[in-house]
Write an enzyme that holds these catalytic residues in place. Structure first.
Site, PDB file in Angstrom:
ATOM      1  CG  ASP A  65      48.747  44.217  41.454  1.00 21.10           C
ATOM      2  OD1 ASP A  65      47.628  43.966  41.118  1.00 21.10           O
ATOM      3  OD2 ASP A  65      49.141  45.349  42.342  1.00 21.10           O
ATOM      4  CB  SER A 145      30.509  37.010  39.266  1.00 12.14           C
ATOM      5  OG  SER A 145      29.519  36.802  40.390  1.00 12.14           O
ATOM      6  CE1 TYR A 158      33.904  39.775  42.432  1.00 15.46           C
ATOM      7  CE2 TYR A 158      31.502  39.401  42.738  1.00 15.46           C
ATOM      8  CZ  TYR A 158      32.659  38.850  42.355  1.00 15.46           C
ATOM      9  OH  TYR A 158      32.963  37.499  41.683  1.00 15.46           O
ATOM     10  CE  LYS A 162      34.684  38.604  39.040  1.00 11.95           C
ATOM     11  NZ  LYS A 162      35.607  37.991  38.332  1.00 11.95           N
TER      12      LYS A 162
END
Length: 255
Positions: A65, A145, A158, A162
């Site tokens: 993880d 991204s 998110y 990024k």
């Protein structure tokens, strides 16, 4: 042909999607690879066997993880022990739980920051220390991204993570150049993977979006990123650092 054969590679998030395409591309070039995954052992074992049978090279997997500091440290140490060092570090592991902004809990926010930003910071810092110790330079590559440069509905957490990753890669590039370590990013657009499978199959929403946003009229496939990672990992990219290659069908070019 890129000069990569025999390089020792560590990839996070390598059992599926874009990460697995990185594994295939580099294995085909004769690299020895360790990839990490999270709670995906059955798939990881199957993919290791497939890749070894297909490309006749050594592939290893480690469950870890990346959000957990101790697990990340142990994973990098195991990878170094298996490979004998690290020449190429690819930070790819990430998550995106589609959530409207007003419904993002602090736990959800923190999980995205820990997996998508804090974990990559730690794993690449550890890899860079090993590269400096080896004294032969190296390559560090992040999967960021298009969302690092323009946000999307239900992806605020998110996209923020990024964006941080993009700036992390540039800061590292500035400081690691003296050690002959290059640091670059690949910014995919909408690539159809497990992480967005439900959304990618919603043709009523996807097709109008493709018409409005993309120059290449289709969603991306994981294989579309392979040429970018091969270049950035290679000797031929020794003068490329602090850069981002967009693999997005022209999305980022749109206003």
């Amino acid at each position: 042909m890129f000069e990569i054969k025999g390089k020792r590679v560590l990839i996070t998030g390598g059992s599926r999607g874009i990460g697995l395409s990185y594994v295939d591309a580099l294995a085909k070039q004769g690299c020895e690879i360790v990839f990490s995954h999270y709670m995906d052992t059955e798939k990881a074992v199957a993919e290791c066997q497939r890749v070894e049978d297909t490309f006749n090279t050594k592939i290893h997997h480690i469950e870890s993880d990346i959000a957990d500091e101790k697990q990340t440290e142990d994973m990098v140490a195991q990878a170094i022990d298996i490979l004998g060092g690290i020449d190429i570090m690819i930070s790819n592991g990430g998550i995106c739980k589609f959530t409207e902004f007003m419904d993002i809990s602090l736990d959800n926010w923190n999980r995205h920051m820990n997996v998508n930003l804090n974990g990559p910071f730690r794993v690449t810092q550890l890899a860079a220390k090993q590269m400096i110790k080896q004294g032969d330079g190296g390559r560090i590559i992040f999967t960021t991204s298009v969302g690092a440069y323009r946000s999307n509905a239900k992806q605020t957490h998110y996209c923020v993570s990024k964006a941080g990753l993009s700036l992390l890669s540039m800061g590292m590039a500035i400081e690691l150049g003296e050690h002959n370590i290059t640091v670059n990013s690949i910014a995919p657009g909408w690539i159809h993977t497990d992480i967005n499978d439900k959304e990618s199959r919603d043709l009523k929403s996807v097709e109008p979006w493709i018409d409005a946003k993309l120059s290449v009229a289709r969603l991306g496939k994981p294989k579309d990123v392979e040429s970018a990672v091969l270049f950035l990992a290679s000797k031929e990219a020794e003068y490329t650092t602090g850069s981002t290659i967009f693999v997005d069908g022209g999305w980022n070019a749109q206003l």
